[in-house]
Design a protein around this motif. Structure first.
Motif, PDB file in Angstrom:
ATOM      1  N   GLY A 337       0.890  -1.253   0.006  1.00 45.16           N
ATOM      2  CA  GLY A 337      -0.019  -0.049   0.037  1.00 45.16           C
ATOM      3  C   GLY A 337       0.777   0.960   0.122  1.00 45.16           C
ATOM      4  O   GLY A 337       2.041   1.355  -0.515  1.00 45.16           O
ATOM      5  N   ARG A 551      -6.626  -7.623   5.078  1.00 45.03           N
ATOM      6  CA  ARG A 551      -5.848  -8.233   3.933  1.00 45.03           C
ATOM      7  C   ARG A 551      -6.279  -9.399   3.362  1.00 45.03           C
ATOM      8  O   ARG A 551      -6.548 -10.350   4.309  1.00 45.03           O
ATOM      9  CB  ARG A 551      -4.214  -8.106   4.057  1.00 45.03           C
ATOM     10  N   ASP A 571      -6.484  -5.262  -0.257  1.00 46.55           N
ATOM     11  CA  ASP A 571      -6.173  -4.632   1.193  1.00 46.55           C
ATOM     12  C   ASP A 571      -7.019  -3.321   1.396  1.00 46.55           C
ATOM     13  O   ASP A 571      -7.427  -2.653   0.480  1.00 46.55           O
ATOM     14  CB  ASP A 571      -4.683  -3.979   1.121  1.00 46.55           C
ATOM     15  N   ASP A 613      -7.437   3.780   2.446  1.00 53.38           N
ATOM     16  CA  ASP A 613      -6.305   3.195   1.411  1.00 53.38           C
ATOM     17  C   ASP A 613      -6.850   1.935   0.675  1.00 53.38           C
ATOM     18  O   ASP A 613      -7.002   0.988   1.561  1.00 53.38           O
ATOM     19  CB  ASP A 613      -5.098   3.191   2.034  1.00 53.38           C
ATOM     20  N   GLY A 615      -6.442  -1.017  -1.932  1.00 58.16           N
ATOM     21  CA  GLY A 615      -5.661  -1.732  -3.146  1.00 58.16           C
ATOM     22  C   GLY A 615      -6.255  -2.937  -3.602  1.00 58.16           C
ATOM     23  O   GLY A 615      -6.456  -3.809  -2.824  1.00 58.16           O
ATOM     24  N   VAL A 636      -4.884   1.518  -6.858  1.00 58.79           N
ATOM     25  CA  VAL A 636      -4.843   2.260  -5.353  1.00 58.79           C
ATOM     26  C   VAL A 636      -5.855   3.376  -5.744  1.00 58.79           C
ATOM     27  O   VAL A 636      -5.912   3.998  -6.429  1.00 58.79           O
ATOM     28  CB  VAL A 636      -3.631   2.810  -5.289  1.00 58.79           C
TER      29      VAL A 636
END
Length: 918
Positions: A337, A551, A571, A613, A615, A636
């Motif tokens: 990340g 995750r 993630d 965040d 991903g 991302v």
């Protein structure tokens, strides 16, 4: 003659004698070695038969004979035990090396010793683990006192060789699906234990007596493959030689060794990692290759978006004894990340013992050798670990205190954000359930608490003296009180993590993880801002971060040999961040003569904001002949949102209202790399990778520039940092020599940096930026009792703040850094190490008007010793052995802005500890 001068002379003389007086072998020892070399392999099953001499055409490695053989199968019966034989002498035998060789059936574990035929064993089993105890022997490796290799071959999950006590070595080999078969051999190298995984062996009926068997000759010592280090910081287990970028692996033993000098990870890594910033003596301010570093602990991200603002101490609260290993992957990447614009620091915590119950206790003391006043500290630790059936556990608790630091002149080190007068508490708990050979569930809980309680504060009197003065600390006035606010600097962090792993779910390896993390940094000593640049308040800041995320990663092989596979997954990390400024009554403070700090209010210095965040990634990796490749992409999406708030830029601008909003950015990041093995020992590697992160949104919000309108409209300030990183290198790995050399270049069209303006305040700068440099490392073992080597890290950075195509140097925080060490196994129970840290001159930024001062070179030498004593180990560390008077790089680069930052480095200090396991 003064005592400190006499101490210098004695230390120097003793060090020279210690490291350069290596006993020569006697003719008798040489004769025994020659006799072993001139022995041939047994031609029959009679292990007592005399063996003929080799002819000149026979390889030396055929001089191996079967001494004892036991084809042990599950379940182990008492009749199959390898019975202990009487020791041939009362001498404690030394095992000076451990090697692992792969065979066509499994692996060989070689315990290197000149007296291999005298090593006798008793053995037992525990589940799938074969456990052999070798009495009257000590393991004395050059770099550590234990050996551990995970997954040395298919079907064997782990091999451990360590000292069970002062006179016993324990060898443990654990099979994946059952107890491995075992064969024992003598050779001119030492004792060989051959392990054959149960999955690759045919089942045979139990034998009541050991029987000999023929054995194929193995490659010579010159051709044996070195131990392969496994790296997980790439999200999958890969051997170091197959990773197309610079990686430094730091073992538990190396961390323990360096912890004899300093128990702070940010002070340990500079000695072992070429691209890591020089030590600062402060909890934070770490980085790699001139950029930010992402920190992962067991898969949990430790670096929040606003870490640079108030919590860059994420490595501070981690107890080094809780760490199994650290993997540092240099260069921008998005493997886990954001934030990794300079590299990734992947920390793996300790694993439970395979035995039923093991305990370790440790006690230590530390003090300055220049001034003993308030300088004493201690370290206490206890850990308990073990396995019971399908359940395993690990628990560790440490309490560490640190007294005052004193520089080489005997003056108190006036670091206004240091480790002096601190207490650190670190518990770690792990509980695991192994539902089957393929399925595991693990719960991990860890907490760290650092509290600074000091009677000293900054002495502003230096501001009245012309020129740059060395920082001073003054004792707080008698009767000082803090009312309505908790006294002392407090930095707390708590992680809770749940991990499920399935090694074979429809042919894929699946790992799912959920985590919850909180950090609190507060209680800083109230600070009088009024003497500095128009400040009007007495304040103290406290910050909070709450993280929640998970995750999921799946590794799917494409062929039966698993040489080509796809790693894919998702993630997510959600952070809620805020910082409070606590306001104190200036009138009462002045009336009391600086004794009374009464809290009268608080404001949101950083308004509460949310950072997300997300991903989604896919990574292809494989091996084709001598070429290993990896490449993939990661989508991302970053978002940050804040409500309307009032900005208080203390002493600079009047409070003003700021409109809230949401900032969103997304991108697809690519990476591609490969390793080409020129020979079995030498590999060339090259890679391209991208990093992507938001700048420190918290710092932008708390001290907004006049051009800042709202989070969603101030594009230039809040745009993401997008970094392209290029690297090429070569590394070699021989039995007694490991070396690497790499060069890198990274650039960003809109970088992020913090610089001091003309008023001495840190401000945000967004501009094109580039970094480049060279890194090298060397480790050499010319003889079994001697090891030496070091690292070199040279980094340059430039940016174009005026966007006119003219790049100027970045700040001098990254001068040339060189480390070197020499380590000697002086006796079977005594190891000694000298290590050097050299920081070079850097005047480029000063010459071009970027920095007000150049960086002046300095060097320090440390001494580390460990002595086997009473079933445990006595540890001695002397930091800054020759009592060098110097100023750390951070101090030199900030001294011109504020005298309180111009602190000297610590002088000579001593730490003594004792560790015992049972």
């Amino acid at each position: 003659m003064k005592l400190d001068k006499l101490f210098d002379i004695l230390l120097f003389t003793g060090s020279v004698l210690l490291f350069f007086t290596i006993p020569a072998q006697s003719d008798e020892v040489k004769g025994r070695e020659l006799e072993q070399v001139l022995t041939s392999a047994s031609k029959s099953g009679n292990r007592d038969q005399s063996l003929p001499l080799l002819t000149s055409t026979q390889p030396v490695e055929l001089s191996k004979k079967i001494r004892r053989l036991s084809e042990i199968k599950h379940p182990l019966t008492s009749s199959q035990m390898l019975v202990q034989s009487p020791a041939l002498s009362s001498e404690v035998l030394q095992v000076t090396g451990v090697k692992i060789n792969r065979t066509d059936k499994g692996i060989e574990v070689i315990l290197e010793t000149r007296q291999g035929q005298q090593l006798q064993i008793t053995n037992r089993s525990a589940g799938n683990s074969f456990i052999a105890d070798i009495p009257n022997a000590q393991l004395r490796l050059v770099s550590s006192n234990s050996f551990r290799q995970e997954k040395p071959t298919a079907g064997i999950t782990e091999v451990i060789v360590r000292n069970q006590d002062a006179n016993t070595i324990r060898v443990t080999a654990t099979g994946k699906t059952g107890l491995p078969q075992v064969e024992l051999f003598d050779s001119n190298e030492g004792l060989i234990l051959s392990f054959i995984p149960i999955a690759s062996s045919s089942q045979q009926p139990p034998q009541t007596q050991p029987t000999p068997s023929a054995r194929k000759p193995q490659p010579s010592a010159q051709d044996e493959e070195p131990i392969e280090l496994v790296v997980t910081g790439t999200r999958t287990e890969e051997t170091l030689e197959n990773i197309p970028r610079s990686v430094t692996i730091i073992t538990h033993e190396q961390i323990q060794q360096q912890a004899q000098l300093n128990r702070n990870i940010t002070e340990i890594l500079p000695y072992l990692v070429p691209g890591f910033l020089a030590p600062t003596g402060r909890p934070g301010y770490f980085g790699l290759r001139g950029g930010g570093a992402s920190v992962i602990v067991d898969g949990v991200p430790q670096v929040a978006n606003s870490t640079d603002t108030f919590g860059s101490n994420v490595l501070t609260g981690i107890d080094p004894d809780n760490i199994e290993r650290i993997e540092v992957i240099n260069g921008a990447n998005a493997i886990y990340g954001g934030q990794a614009t300079g590299g990734l620091i992947n920390i793996i915590t300790r694993k439970p013992s395979k035995e039923k119950v093991t305990s370790t206790a440790e006690i230590g003391l530390n003090t300055s050798l220049r001034n003993s006043e308030d300088a004493f500290g201690y370290n206490l630790r206890y850990e308990l670990s073990g396995t019971q059936g399908i359940f395993d556990f690990f628990g560790g608790l440490s309490v560490t205190t640190q007294g005052a630091y004193y520089d080489a002149l005997g003056d108190r080190v006036a670091n206004n954000f240091g480790f002096d007068d601190t207490t650190t508490i670190n518990p770690l708990l792990k509980f695991g359930l192994n539902f089957s050979e393929d399925q595991r569930l693990e719960l991990r809980f860890t907490h760290s608490s650092l509290i600074q309680d000091t009677d000293f504060t900054d002495d502003p009197s230096t501001l009245d003296i012309p020129g740059i003065q060395k920082a001073r600390r003054k004792k707080k006035p008698e009767g000082t009180q803090i009312i309505g606010y908790e006294d002392g600097d407090r930095q707390n962090s708590t992680d809770t993590t749940l991990v499920y792993t399935n090694e074979n779910l429809l042919g894929s390896r699946v790992q799912a993880q959920g985590f919850y993390r909180t950090t609190n940094n507060g209680g800083f000593q109230p600070y009088d801002n009024r003497p500095f640049d128009g400040g009007t308040d007495i304040t103290s800041q406290s910050g909070n971060t709450e993280q929640l995320g998970g995750r999921l990663q799946i590794q799917t092989p494409f062929n039966q040999q698993k040489t080509i596979s796809l790693l894919w997954g998702v993630d997510y990390d959600r952070q809620q961040i805020s910082q409070t400024a606590n306001i104190f009554d200036t009138t009462e403070y002045d009336a009391s003569g600086g004794r009374i700090y009464r809290k009268i209010g608080e404001i949101k210095f950083i308004p509460p904001y949310t950072f997300n965040d997300l991903g989604i990634f896919a990574q292809l990796q494989g091996q084709l002949g001598n070429f290993t490749f990896s490449g993939g992409a990661r989508y991302v999406k970053l978002t940050a949102s804040v409500d309307d708030y009032t900005a208080y830029n203390f002493g600079v601008t009047e409070p003003r209202d700021i409109e809230g909003g949401t900032l969103t950015a997304d991108d697809v990041l690519f990476n591609l790399g490969g390793v080409y093995k020129i020979t079995d020992k030498i590999g060339l590697f090259a890679s391209f990778s991208q990093g992507f992160s938001f700048p420190d949104i918290g710092r932008i919000l708390r001290s907004p520039e006049q051009s800042f309108v709202s989070l969603s409209d101030s594009v230039e300030l809040t745009s993401p940092i997008d970094v392209n990183n290029y690297e090429i290198g070569i590394r070699g790995n021989w039995n007694n020599l490991q070396a690497s050399l790499s060069g890198f270049y990274s650039k960003s069209d809109l970088g992020f940096s913090l610089v001091y303006n003309e008023n001495g305040r840190l401000v945000t700068v967004r501009s094109p930026q580039r970094n480049y440099g060279i890194e090298a490392s060397l480790d050499w073992q010319p003889i079994k009792t001697l090891r030496l080597g070091g690292t070199v890290g040279w980094t340059e950075g430039e940016d174009d703040q005026n966007d006119d195509g003219k790049f100027l140097p970045l700040s001098s925080l990254d001068p040339l850094k060189l480390t070197a060490y020499i380590q000697h196994q002086t006796t079977s129970g005594w190891s000694n190490r000298l290590q050097l840290l050299y920081i070079g001159n850097r005047s480029r930024a000063f010459d071009q008007g970027v920095d007000p001062l150049p960086v002046t070179e300095y060097s320090t030498v440390d001494y580390i010793s460990s002595i086997k004593l009473g079933g445990g180990e006595l540890q001695i560390g002397i930091q800054n052995l020759f009592n060098t008077y110097y100023f750390p790089v951070y101090s030199q680069t900030t001294a011109a802005y504020y005298d309180a930052l111009n602190y000297a480095g610590a002088g000579r200090s001593l730490s003594v500890g004792y560790r015992i396991s049972w």
